[in-house]
Design a protein around this motif. Structure first.
Motif, PDB file in Angstrom:
ATOM      1  N   GLU A 161       0.829  -1.209   0.000  1.00 24.35           N
ATOM      2  CA  GLU A 161       0.000   0.000   0.000  1.00 24.35           C
ATOM      3  C   GLU A 161       0.864   1.261   0.000  1.00 24.35           C
ATOM      4  OE1 GLU A 161      -3.662   1.969   2.633  1.00 24.35           O
ATOM      5  OE2 GLU A 161      -2.881  -0.014   3.113  1.00 24.35           O
ATOM      6  N   ILE A 162       0.438   2.248  -0.758  1.00 23.44           N
ATOM      7  CA  ILE A 162       1.138   3.522  -0.819  1.00 23.44           C
ATOM      8  C   ILE A 162       0.151   4.649  -0.558  1.00 23.44           C
ATOM      9  CG2 ILE A 162       0.834   3.803  -3.318  1.00 23.44           C
ATOM     10  CD1 ILE A 162       3.631   5.075  -3.404  1.00 23.44           C
ATOM     11  N   GLU A 163       0.607   5.663   0.151  1.00 23.83           N
ATOM     12  CA  GLU A 163      -0.240   6.834   0.373  1.00 23.83           C
ATOM     13  C   GLU A 163      -0.155   7.727  -0.859  1.00 23.83           C
ATOM     14  OE1 GLU A 163      -0.642  10.619   3.467  1.00 23.83           O
ATOM     15  OE2 GLU A 163       0.539   8.841   4.020  1.00 23.83           O
ATOM     16  N   ARG A 164      -1.287   7.951  -1.490  1.00 22.18           N
ATOM     17  CA  ARG A 164      -1.312   8.744  -2.715  1.00 22.18           C
ATOM     18  C   ARG A 164      -1.045  10.206  -2.397  1.00 22.18           C
ATOM     19  NH1 ARG A 164      -3.680   6.263  -7.142  1.00 22.18           N
ATOM     20  NH2 ARG A 164      -2.820   8.084  -8.222  1.00 22.18           N
ATOM     21  N   GLY A 165      -0.144  10.801  -3.181  1.00 19.49           N
ATOM     22  CA  GLY A 165       0.177  12.215  -3.013  1.00 19.49           C
ATOM     23  C   GLY A 165      -0.237  13.006  -4.231  1.00 19.49           C
ATOM     24  N   ASP A 172       1.864   9.634 -12.834  1.00 19.44           N
ATOM     25  CA  ASP A 172       1.420   9.458 -11.448  1.00 19.44           C
ATOM     26  C   ASP A 172      -0.025   8.980 -11.359  1.00 19.44           C
ATOM     27  OD1 ASP A 172       3.894  10.272 -10.608  1.00 19.44           O
ATOM     28  OD2 ASP A 172       3.271  12.290 -10.033  1.00 19.44           O
ATOM     29  N   GLU A 173      -0.831   9.276 -12.366  1.00 20.55           N
ATOM     30  CA  GLU A 173      -2.225   8.836 -12.364  1.00 20.55           C
ATOM     31  C   GLU A 173      -2.339   7.316 -12.385  1.00 20.55           C
ATOM     32  OE1 GLU A 173      -4.518  10.616 -15.445  1.00 20.55           O
ATOM     33  OE2 GLU A 173      -3.890  12.665 -14.958  1.00 20.55           O
ATOM     34  N   LEU A 174      -1.316   6.639 -12.888  1.00 20.16           N
ATOM     35  CA  LEU A 174      -1.341   5.182 -12.992  1.00 20.16           C
ATOM     36  C   LEU A 174      -0.774   4.489 -11.759  1.00 20.16           C
ATOM     37  CD1 LEU A 174      -0.123   4.695 -16.688  1.00 20.16           C
ATOM     38  CD2 LEU A 174      -2.428   5.129 -15.828  1.00 20.16           C
ATOM     39  N   LEU A 175      -0.188   5.257 -10.839  1.00 19.82           N
ATOM     40  CA  LEU A 175       0.427   4.654  -9.657  1.00 19.82           C
ATOM     41  C   LEU A 175      -0.660   4.057  -8.769  1.00 19.82           C
ATOM     42  CD1 LEU A 175       3.119   4.162  -8.226  1.00 19.82           C
ATOM     43  CD2 LEU A 175       2.790   6.344  -7.036  1.00 19.82           C
ATOM     44  N   ALA A 177      -0.020   1.156  -6.469  1.00 23.14           N
ATOM     45  CA  ALA A 177       0.563   0.662  -5.217  1.00 23.14           C
ATOM     46  C   ALA A 177       2.047   0.979  -5.278  1.00 23.14           C
ATOM     47  CB  ALA A 177       0.325  -0.840  -5.055  1.00 23.14           C
ATOM     48  N   ARG A 178       2.770   0.631  -4.218  1.00 22.42           N
ATOM     49  CA  ARG A 178       4.191   0.953  -4.197  1.00 22.42           C
ATOM     50  C   ARG A 178       4.920   0.234  -5.337  1.00 22.42           C
ATOM     51  NH1 ARG A 178       6.511   3.363  -0.082  1.00 22.42           N
ATOM     52  NH2 ARG A 178       4.738   2.825   1.246  1.00 22.42           N
ATOM     53  N   ASN A 179       5.616   1.010  -6.178  1.00 18.13           N
ATOM     54  CA  ASN A 179       6.359   0.463  -7.321  1.00 18.13           C
ATOM     55  C   ASN A 179       5.450  -0.327  -8.264  1.00 18.13           C
ATOM     56  OD1 ASN A 179       8.604  -0.039  -8.954  1.00 18.13           O
ATOM     57  ND2 ASN A 179       9.223  -1.849  -7.794  1.00 18.13           N
ATOM     58  N   LYS A 180       4.204   0.124  -8.418  1.00 14.72           N
ATOM     59  CA  LYS A 180       3.248  -0.576  -9.280  1.00 14.72           C
ATOM     60  C   LYS A 180       2.388   0.438 -10.016  1.00 14.72           C
ATOM     61  CE  LYS A 180      -0.657  -3.809  -9.090  1.00 14.72           C
ATOM     62  NZ  LYS A 180      -1.212  -4.939  -8.316  1.00 14.72           N
ATOM     63  N   TRP A 181       2.550   0.470 -11.346  1.00 12.01           N
ATOM     64  CA  TRP A 181       1.724   1.307 -12.208  1.00 12.01           C
ATOM     65  C   TRP A 181       0.772   0.397 -12.955  1.00 12.01           C
ATOM     66  CZ3 TRP A 181       6.635   2.149 -10.776  1.00 12.01           C
ATOM     67  CH2 TRP A 181       6.988   3.433 -10.332  1.00 12.01           C
ATOM     68  N   LEU A 182      -0.507   0.754 -13.045  1.00 11.01           N
ATOM     69  CA  LEU A 182      -1.522  -0.179 -13.522  1.00 11.01           C
ATOM     70  C   LEU A 182      -2.543   0.494 -14.427  1.00 11.01           C
ATOM     71  CD1 LEU A 182      -3.172  -3.055 -11.676  1.00 11.01           C
ATOM     72  CD2 LEU A 182      -4.707  -1.288 -12.514  1.00 11.01           C
TER      73      LEU A 182
END
Length: 205
Positions: A161-165, A172-175, A177-182
């Motif tokens: 889990e990553i806190e969205r900034g 950045d819109e695709l981030l 999770a941590r180190n995961k673009w989707l």
């Protein structure tokens, strides 16, 4: 769709088959993991990370960087989404499985991706592969009706889990999770994702 083999020349842009490391201890430890009706992913499993071959994977495949070893098990026949990381992912096929793969370079500047560009590859049980950082991938697909089991090795912290900034770049819109673009397919209805996959939600059936 046509299913190629990871030993085929067509796989080379996406990754490579890894030899020289005996991962039978990890495969044996995977016997204790479930294979549910749906897909389950666990990024870090202590029993897998305690295996002797885990140190060899960290040294030889990640240059001594901290890694995590988890699994992705279950039943699946559809593409549903594509993800990529800033680092290679190492997979160990505990059962026969199929990966549907594409290239990050084919994602457009408006965050869409044409699923017709993807190719499917059979990964035989016992095979270890490296999936390059720029390779689009997602959950494996079944070969047998009993489901699939796959070991997933990544740099430590990936897929957590990553806190969205605030967004600083368009990517950045695709981030997700941590180190995961989707990017997801609209049919998959993945909450919080960008549904940018155009075309068919590919199926191996």
């Amino acid at each position: 769709m046509q299913i190629l083999k990871v030993t085929d020349e067509a796989f080379r842009p996406y990754g490579k088959v890894i030899t020289g490391i005996d991962v039978s201890d990890i495969i044996t430890a995977m016997e204790e993991t479930p294979c549910p009706e749906n897909v389950v992913y666990e990024p870090s499993i202590s029993s897998l990370e305690a295996c002797k071959s885990a140190d060899e994977i960290a040294y030889s495949l990640y240059g001594g960087m901290p890694i995590q070893i988890g699994y992705c098990n279950g039943n699946n026949y559809l593409l549903n989404a594509v993800e990529y990381h800033r680092d290679s992912e190492v997979n160990i096929a505990v059962t026969d499985m199929i990966l549907i793969l594409g290239k990050e370079q084919d994602i457009t500047c408006d965050h869409t991706y044409d699923s017709s560009k993807m190719e499917a590859f059979l990964v035989p049980a016992g095979t270890m592969i490296e999936v390059y950082a720029t390779t689009l991938h997602y959950a494996p697909c079944n070969v047998a009706a009993s489901g699939f089991k796959a070991v997933v090795v990544l740099p430590k912290g990936t897929n957590t889990e990553i806190e969205r900034g605030a967004c600083h770049t368009p990517e950045d819109e695709l981030l997700f999770a941590r180190n995961k673009w989707l990017l997801s397919h609209p049919d998959a209805k993945i909450e919080g994702s960008v549904a940018g996959i155009k075309g068919e939600n590919l199926s191996v059936r």
